[in-house]
Write a protein that holds these residues in place. Sequence first.
Motif, PDB file in Angstrom:
ATOM      1  N   ARG A 106     -32.379  86.565  19.512  1.00  0.00           N
ATOM      2  CA  ARG A 106     -31.354  85.727  19.245  1.00  0.00           C
ATOM      3  C   ARG A 106     -31.772  84.073  19.688  1.00  0.00           C
ATOM      4  O   ARG A 106     -31.641  83.583  19.277  1.00  0.00           O
ATOM      5  N   ALA A 107     -31.947  84.335  20.764  1.00  0.00           N
ATOM      6  CA  ALA A 107     -32.087  82.953  21.361  1.00  0.00           C
ATOM      7  C   ALA A 107     -33.440  82.358  20.925  1.00  0.00           C
ATOM      8  O   ALA A 107     -33.568  81.090  20.545  1.00  0.00           O
ATOM      9  N   SER A 108     -34.486  82.983  20.493  1.00  0.00           N
ATOM     10  CA  SER A 108     -35.699  82.588  19.898  1.00  0.00           C
ATOM     11  C   SER A 108     -35.357  82.034  18.458  1.00  0.00           C
ATOM     12  O   SER A 108     -35.741  80.972  17.945  1.00  0.00           O
ATOM     13  N   THR A 109     -34.463  82.663  17.660  1.00  0.00           N
ATOM     14  CA  THR A 109     -34.213  82.037  16.371  1.00  0.00           C
ATOM     15  C   THR A 109     -33.428  80.957  16.612  1.00  0.00           C
ATOM     16  O   THR A 109     -33.441  80.279  15.530  1.00  0.00           O
ATOM     17  N   LEU A 110     -32.395  80.907  17.744  1.00  0.00           N
ATOM     18  CA  LEU A 110     -31.632  79.567  17.697  1.00  0.00           C
ATOM     19  C   LEU A 110     -32.635  78.509  18.063  1.00  0.00           C
ATOM     20  O   LEU A 110     -32.677  77.470  17.706  1.00  0.00           O
ATOM     21  N   ALA A 111     -33.717  78.689  18.864  1.00  0.00           N
ATOM     22  CA  ALA A 111     -34.653  77.911  19.134  1.00  0.00           C
ATOM     23  C   ALA A 111     -35.344  77.323  17.879  1.00  0.00           C
ATOM     24  O   ALA A 111     -35.841  76.225  17.517  1.00  0.00           O
ATOM     25  N   MET A 112     -35.609  78.428  16.845  1.00  0.00           N
ATOM     26  CA  MET A 112     -36.219  77.953  15.735  1.00  0.00           C
ATOM     27  C   MET A 112     -35.428  76.952  14.826  1.00  0.00           C
ATOM     28  O   MET A 112     -35.920  76.116  14.147  1.00  0.00           O
ATOM     29  N   VAL A 113     -33.995  77.325  14.690  1.00  0.00           N
ATOM     30  CA  VAL A 113     -33.172  76.668  13.961  1.00  0.00           C
ATOM     31  C   VAL A 113     -32.982  75.495  14.498  1.00  0.00           C
ATOM     32  O   VAL A 113     -32.878  74.305  13.662  1.00  0.00           O
ATOM     33  N   ILE A 114     -32.707  75.177  15.771  1.00  0.00           N
ATOM     34  CA  ILE A 114     -32.391  73.855  16.242  1.00  0.00           C
ATOM     35  C   ILE A 114     -33.585  73.134  16.716  1.00  0.00           C
ATOM     36  O   ILE A 114     -33.208  71.794  17.221  1.00  0.00           O
ATOM     37  N   GLY A 115     -34.803  73.559  16.874  1.00  0.00           N
ATOM     38  CA  GLY A 115     -35.834  73.051  17.575  1.00  0.00           C
ATOM     39  C   GLY A 115     -37.020  72.746  16.505  1.00  0.00           C
ATOM     40  O   GLY A 115     -37.238  71.636  16.096  1.00  0.00           O
ATOM     41  N   LEU A 116     -37.642  73.804  15.869  1.00  0.00           N
ATOM     42  CA  LEU A 116     -38.646  73.719  15.117  1.00  0.00           C
ATOM     43  C   LEU A 116     -38.400  73.284  13.704  1.00  0.00           C
ATOM     44  O   LEU A 116     -39.069  72.468  13.081  1.00  0.00           O
ATOM     45  N   ALA A 117     -37.335  73.550  13.243  1.00  0.00           N
ATOM     46  CA  ALA A 117     -36.987  73.265  11.703  1.00  0.00           C
ATOM     47  C   ALA A 117     -36.718  71.712  11.601  1.00  0.00           C
ATOM     48  O   ALA A 117     -37.425  70.978  10.950  1.00  0.00           O
ATOM     49  N   PRO A 118     -35.836  71.138  12.428  1.00  0.00           N
ATOM     50  CA  PRO A 118     -35.808  69.724  12.648  1.00  0.00           C
ATOM     51  C   PRO A 118     -36.906  68.889  12.835  1.00  0.00           C
ATOM     52  O   PRO A 118     -37.171  67.841  12.378  1.00  0.00           O
ATOM     53  N   MET A 119     -37.730  69.466  13.652  1.00  0.00           N
ATOM     54  CA  MET A 119     -38.853  68.694  14.320  1.00  0.00           C
ATOM     55  C   MET A 119     -39.902  68.674  13.119  1.00  0.00           C
ATOM     56  O   MET A 119     -40.564  67.601  12.982  1.00  0.00           O
ATOM     57  N   THR A 120     -39.990  69.703  12.122  1.00  0.00           N
ATOM     58  CA  THR A 120     -40.776  69.359  10.860  1.00  0.00           C
ATOM     59  C   THR A 120     -40.336  68.458  10.057  1.00  0.00           C
ATOM     60  O   THR A 120     -40.958  67.638   9.476  1.00  0.00           O
ATOM     61  N   LEU A 121     -38.952  68.406  10.029  1.00  0.00           N
ATOM     62  CA  LEU A 121     -38.288  67.432   9.039  1.00  0.00           C
ATOM     63  C   LEU A 121     -38.615  65.877   9.678  1.00  0.00           C
ATOM     64  O   LEU A 121     -38.398  64.956   8.860  1.00  0.00           O
TER      65      LEU A 121
END
Length: 170
Positions: A106-121
């Motif tokens: 769950r925490a890793s999913t949150l890290a992806m949603v609030i970290g990796l996705a915006p960083m890609t954009l």
Amino acid sequence: MTPAVPLVLLGLVDAAFSGFRAYAGSDARIRKRRPVTRATLRGLAVGVVLLLAPALTAGLLLLFTSDQTRTHGTLTAGGLGYLLPLTAYAAAVLLSLTAYFVLPFRASTLAMVIGLAPMTLLRPLAIAAACLGAVLNGGGGPALLVGVIAGAAVLCVEPVVHRRWYQHVQ
């Protein structure tokens, strides 16, 4: 210190991730190690080819200038200015990736949603900040030219890989 080596390494790592992003979501199989590796290597190969453009530009600038020492110094200063924002961006991405791989599901999913996705954009903004850093650090027009070409090259890797290998999948 010449900033060329860390900049090339950052560009190649970004190209590998771009290859992965071009493939991501195009395959519903559970075990995807081989296709992910292939996509990453495709991104890396495209990145190597596209990153020849800024290297060639810098080489031509140095070849056809009247004062090679001054132009080299200008490009070095611009490269250091270009490197600073990209290093901050890469550190944020690395932190998000670390959280993704280390934390529970769950925490890793949150890290992806609030970290990796915006960083890609934010990649284009990071490159724009790097171009600004190149100019502000004393790189002037030559460093801006090389920086813009390098930025365009890394931003083109993902669309090229997607169009060449994964456009038909969906």
